[in-house]
Design a protein around this motif. Sequence first.
Motif, PDB file in Angstrom:
ATOM      1  N   MET A  22       0.836  -1.197   0.000  1.00  0.00           N
ATOM      2  CA  MET A  22       0.000   0.000   0.000  1.00  0.00           C
ATOM      3  C   MET A  22       0.868   1.243   0.000  1.00  0.00           C
ATOM      4  O   MET A  22       0.624   2.191  -0.734  1.00  0.00           O
ATOM      5  N   LEU A  23       1.943   1.204   0.817  1.00  0.00           N
ATOM      6  CA  LEU A  23       2.795   2.389   0.960  1.00  0.00           C
ATOM      7  C   LEU A  23       3.579   2.666  -0.321  1.00  0.00           C
ATOM      8  O   LEU A  23       3.745   3.819  -0.713  1.00  0.00           O
ATOM      9  N   LEU A  24       4.045   1.615  -1.004  1.00  0.00           N
ATOM     10  CA  LEU A  24       5.006   1.808  -2.087  1.00  0.00           C
ATOM     11  C   LEU A  24       4.385   1.826  -3.475  1.00  0.00           C
ATOM     12  O   LEU A  24       5.080   2.151  -4.437  1.00  0.00           O
ATOM     13  N   SER A  25       3.100   1.480  -3.604  1.00  0.00           N
ATOM     14  CA  SER A  25       2.511   1.430  -4.945  1.00  0.00           C
ATOM     15  C   SER A  25       2.486   2.812  -5.580  1.00  0.00           C
ATOM     16  O   SER A  25       2.176   3.798  -4.926  1.00  0.00           O
ATOM     17  N   ARG A  26       2.798   2.835  -6.872  1.00  0.00           N
ATOM     18  CA  ARG A  26       2.740   4.107  -7.597  1.00  0.00           C
ATOM     19  C   ARG A  26       1.304   4.473  -7.928  1.00  0.00           C
ATOM     20  O   ARG A  26       0.976   5.631  -8.120  1.00  0.00           O
TER      21      ARG A  26
ATOM     22  N   LEU B  14       2.688  -2.205  11.973  1.00  0.00           N
ATOM     23  CA  LEU B  14       1.668  -1.697  11.044  1.00  0.00           C
ATOM     24  C   LEU B  14       1.429  -0.207  11.272  1.00  0.00           C
ATOM     25  O   LEU B  14       1.301   0.570  10.325  1.00  0.00           O
ATOM     26  N   PHE B  15       1.415   0.189  12.550  1.00  0.00           N
ATOM     27  CA  PHE B  15       1.210   1.610  12.856  1.00  0.00           C
ATOM     28  C   PHE B  15       2.338   2.439  12.266  1.00  0.00           C
ATOM     29  O   PHE B  15       2.117   3.524  11.707  1.00  0.00           O
ATOM     30  N   THR B  16       3.575   1.925  12.385  1.00  0.00           N
ATOM     31  CA  THR B  16       4.712   2.682  11.869  1.00  0.00           C
ATOM     32  C   THR B  16       4.650   2.808  10.350  1.00  0.00           C
ATOM     33  O   THR B  16       4.974   3.873   9.811  1.00  0.00           O
ATOM     34  N   VAL B  22       1.880   8.603   5.898  1.00  0.00           N
ATOM     35  CA  VAL B  22       1.435   9.994   6.046  1.00  0.00           C
ATOM     36  C   VAL B  22       2.607  10.939   5.842  1.00  0.00           C
ATOM     37  O   VAL B  22       2.466  12.022   5.273  1.00  0.00           O
ATOM     38  N   LEU B  23       3.812  10.528   6.290  1.00  0.00           N
ATOM     39  CA  LEU B  23       4.960  11.430   6.179  1.00  0.00           C
ATOM     40  C   LEU B  23       5.462  11.537   4.754  1.00  0.00           C
ATOM     41  O   LEU B  23       5.883  12.610   4.315  1.00  0.00           O
ATOM     42  N   MET B  31      -2.559   9.152   1.826  1.00  0.00           N
ATOM     43  CA  MET B  31      -2.368   9.540   3.224  1.00  0.00           C
ATOM     44  C   MET B  31      -3.556   9.100   4.070  1.00  0.00           C
ATOM     45  O   MET B  31      -3.404   8.618   5.200  1.00  0.00           O
ATOM     46  N   PHE B  32      -4.745   9.260   3.490  1.00  0.00           N
ATOM     47  CA  PHE B  32      -5.971   8.856   4.168  1.00  0.00           C
ATOM     48  C   PHE B  32      -5.972   7.353   4.431  1.00  0.00           C
ATOM     49  O   PHE B  32      -6.317   6.880   5.524  1.00  0.00           O
ATOM     50  N   MET B  33      -5.545   6.585   3.393  1.00  0.00           N
ATOM     51  CA  MET B  33      -5.486   5.131   3.575  1.00  0.00           C
ATOM     52  C   MET B  33      -4.493   4.779   4.677  1.00  0.00           C
ATOM     53  O   MET B  33      -4.722   3.830   5.451  1.00  0.00           O
ATOM     54  N   SER B  34      -3.387   5.534   4.771  1.00  0.00           N
ATOM     55  CA  SER B  34      -2.410   5.266   5.822  1.00  0.00           C
ATOM     56  C   SER B  34      -3.024   5.516   7.198  1.00  0.00           C
ATOM     57  O   SER B  34      -2.733   4.786   8.156  1.00  0.00           O
ATOM     58  N   ILE B  35      -3.868   6.559   7.276  1.00  0.00           N
ATOM     59  CA  ILE B  35      -4.540   6.822   8.564  1.00  0.00           C
ATOM     60  C   ILE B  35      -5.444   5.657   8.931  1.00  0.00           C
ATOM     61  O   ILE B  35      -5.496   5.219  10.094  1.00  0.00           O
ATOM     62  N   GLU B  36      -6.144   5.108   7.912  1.00  0.00           N
ATOM     63  CA  GLU B  36      -6.986   3.938   8.176  1.00  0.00           C
ATOM     64  C   GLU B  36      -6.147   2.775   8.687  1.00  0.00           C
ATOM     65  O   GLU B  36      -6.561   2.025   9.573  1.00  0.00           O
ATOM     66  N   LEU B  37      -4.950   2.624   8.080  1.00  0.00           N
ATOM     67  CA  LEU B  37      -4.066   1.533   8.514  1.00  0.00           C
ATOM     68  C   LEU B  37      -3.667   1.707   9.979  1.00  0.00           C
ATOM     69  O   LEU B  37      -3.637   0.743  10.750  1.00  0.00           O
TER      70      LEU B  37
END
Lengths: 173, 100
Positions: A22-26, B14-16, B22-23, B31-37
Amino acid sequence: MTIDLILFLILAVVAIATALGMLLSRNAVYSALFLVLNFATVAVFYVLLGAPFIAMAQITVYAGAIMVLFLFVIMLLGAEKTPGNPKWSDYILPAGLALVLVLESIYLLISRGVPSGEIVQPEASVNSVDFLRQMGMALFNEYLLPFEVTSILLLVAMVGAIVLTKQEKGGRG
Amino acid sequence: MVPVNYYIILSAILFTIGALGVLVRRNPLIMFMSIELMLNSANLAMVAFSSAIKSLSGQIFVFFVIAVAAAEVAVGLALIVQIFKSRHTINVDEMNSLKG
């Protein structure tokens, strides 16, 4: 190694891999789909922890409603690929800080030994109607006020979403 | 028999990852999806503790957290759609004014 531990480790790898995906996907659509998989994995964790009701709520609310809303907005805005994707070098400083954070918290948890105890395998009764009855009793007796407040919150959110997206006729845009 | 520590460590990781998202990411949807995570990892820790002490309260709190997250997503996505309509970009670095 019990079967529970093996299941936990496999699922933990899947959860972390999908979170990193999720974090790395373009592409934002791929991010959303990875996140759906992550939520499904966490739902399986809830089943392992003896919380079947929360697992089903997780699937329906998170993986179902919330992520469909996300995908809908991504496609509505055409925001699959936004310019300004971070370069690898952009990850170094935040990743270093995050690594320090997670190592420090894990060290504190282990050294203090605060969250001790083990998750024993939940009894089969967890998957019965009686468990749901207990949960409903707690929800509507002990936690009645938070429950009602939540309903008001959902109503306010619904009104807020409608007001925010409403086209104003003849007024200020 | 999984020690509750393992769940807490997984939740911390997972929180990290969520905080990192977000960073680093500049797409507000991600960013929103990261907040959900991050919310989700907190839920996982809460259910793990509730299961360790054999109490239902943690699960009920997670239920409330899920409801609040749903409300938050509805309003947040409405805001993002509105911002996109007025500014034609959703790059957060270009959102530097409160005026529509």
